[in-house]
Design an enzyme around this catalytic site. Structure first.
Site: not given
Ligand SMILES: Cc1ncc(COP(=O)(O)O)c(C=O)c1O
Length: 404
Positions: A145, A230, A259
């Site tokens: 994700f 990530d 976040k």
């Molecule tokens: C590992 C990871 N990458 C990217 C994202 C995407 O972030 P955003 O919702 O701020 O676009 C998330 C969101 O939950 C995430 O958990």
């Protein structure tokens, strides 16, 4: 302008009436919050065991972060990147130092930072590695994700996230998560990067076996492929260290952060890498009007000051062990598995008892907020300011839900 005040049922009905149904929230309408606790419009209190999917690592309205935001609001909020503002270099330098990298590129949301990493990796592939134009490949993991843009959902393996949003962006190769040899076998001369979550959060807090990232790092170095971590959900103290990939002592070529970087106040994301990678971008090739704005940088700098103390990483490690012990005590009493790293837990409920959604609804009735993912799994990620007594309360309420 009219301000309308709703109590819970009306607020839920109005939200349902006036918004797209791209979320399925629990029936709780939050009005106020402090630390690890929130209060709804009817005055009921809940322990927040989700912390905005780790956006609230420092709790709701941490005084240092609120003070930094207030002070900045009274001076300057945004200039765009057409000019430089006085908060910019301080934030970028502190973040680069935290990551041990030469440069950072600030954005807003997590998905934007992931998009940034993808663009940088591709450009690096063409300009530095010498991949033929238009041929760059990025390896990603099954169950990933990384956000919701059209390019990112193109390499999602979750039909809910992906179906009906094609045509899809090409250039991504999916391999099983946690299998370093499968990843090594998927590398071709056109592979520019491996993009991976150190722990898969949405996947259910899936922690790869020890040695996985050490091997992935080795393979990436041997094959001249960028390792992109990530850490949007796993980073910034959540797992008991600043970065989750640190648990294996591995340093990626690029960190992707978001976040908690915005302290739960403003959206702040960034990528961090060395000059040979991030230096490929030239003016006009990438950007964002709000990226690196003054308010974001002021709050982000205050976040980095909190992380610099090490206190939150320590709390996460110490309290995480306590949470893990409590949850493991429920295995065989309604839980079938528990995966924990720091203050982050994936809890698999016996599917014969109830779904994850049902468990979260019953927990909310008992004053504990959590979020289900994938059928019978629930995710616990409390703010790192949570206390031992709070965690005992959450575990006791979960035990009561499982026994009901
Ligand atoms: C590992 C990871 N990458 C990217 C994202 C995407 O972030 P955003 O919702 O701020 O676009 C998330 C969101 O939950 C995430 O958990």
């Amino acid at each position: 302008m009219t301000t309308v005040e709703f109590r819970t049922p009306d607020a839920l009905a109005a939200a349902e009436r006036w918004t797209a149904h791209n979320y399925h929230p629990l029936p709780v309408v939050v009005a106020e919050a402090e630390g690890a606790w929130v209060t709804d419009v009817d005055g009921r209190r809940y322990l927040d065991m989700l912390a905005g999917y780790s956006a609230l690592n420092f709790g709701h309205r941490h005084p240092d972060l609120v003070a930094a935001a207030h002070a900045q609001l009274d001076r300057l909020t945004l200039t765009s990147r057409a000019f430089v503002h006085d908060q910019f270099a301080t934030f970028c330098r502190s973040l680069a130092e935290l990551c041990g990298k030469d440069l950072v590129l600030p954005m807003n949301t997590g998905a934007e930072a992931v998009e940034t990493a993808i663009k940088v990796a591709r450009k690096w592939g063409y300009q530095v590695k010498g991949v033929p134009d238009g041929q760059a490949e990025i390896i990603v993991a099954d169950g990933n994700f990384h956000g919701r843009t059209t390019t990112i959902v193109s390499f999602s393996t979750d039909p809910e996230a992906r179906a009906d949003f094609g045509p899809y962006t090409p250039g991504f190769v999916v391999v099983p998560y946690g299998d370093a040899e499968a990843l090594a076998a998927a590398i071709t001369p056109n592979t520019v990067a491996v993009l991976v979550e150190p722990i898969q959060g949405e996947g259910g807090v899936l922690i790869p076996a020890a040695g996985y990232f050490t091997r992935v790092r080795e393979v990436c170095t041997e094959q001249n492929v960028l390792l992109i971590a990530d850490e949007i959900q796993s980073g910034l103290g959540r797992t008991g260290k600043t970065f989750a990939i640190e648990h294996e002592g591995v340093v990626p070529d690029m960190y992707v952060l978001g976040k908690a970087l915005g302290g739960g106040i403003v959206p702040v994301s960034a990528v961090a890498a060395n000059r040979d990678v991030l230096g490929v971008l030239k003016p006009g090739e990438h950007g964002s009007t709000f990226g690196g704005n003054a308010l974001a940088c002021a709050v982000g700098s205050a976040v980095l000051d909190l992380l610099g103390t090490g206190e939150f990483q320590d709390r996460s490690a110490r309290l995480g062990a306590h949470l893990q012990a409590g949850l493991e005590g429920l295995i065989g009493k309604g839980l079938v598995a528990v995966r924990c790293r720091g203050l982050w837990a994936g809890v698999d409920i016996d599917p014969a008892l109830m779904t994850g959604r049902q468990a979260c609804e019953r927990l909310a009735e008992r004053g504990v907020l959590a979020k289900d993912t994938h059928g019978s799994t629930i995710r616990l990620a409390p703010p790192l300011v949570v206390t031992e007594a709070d965690l005992d309360h959450a575990v006791a309420q979960l035990a009561a839900v499982l026994a009901s």
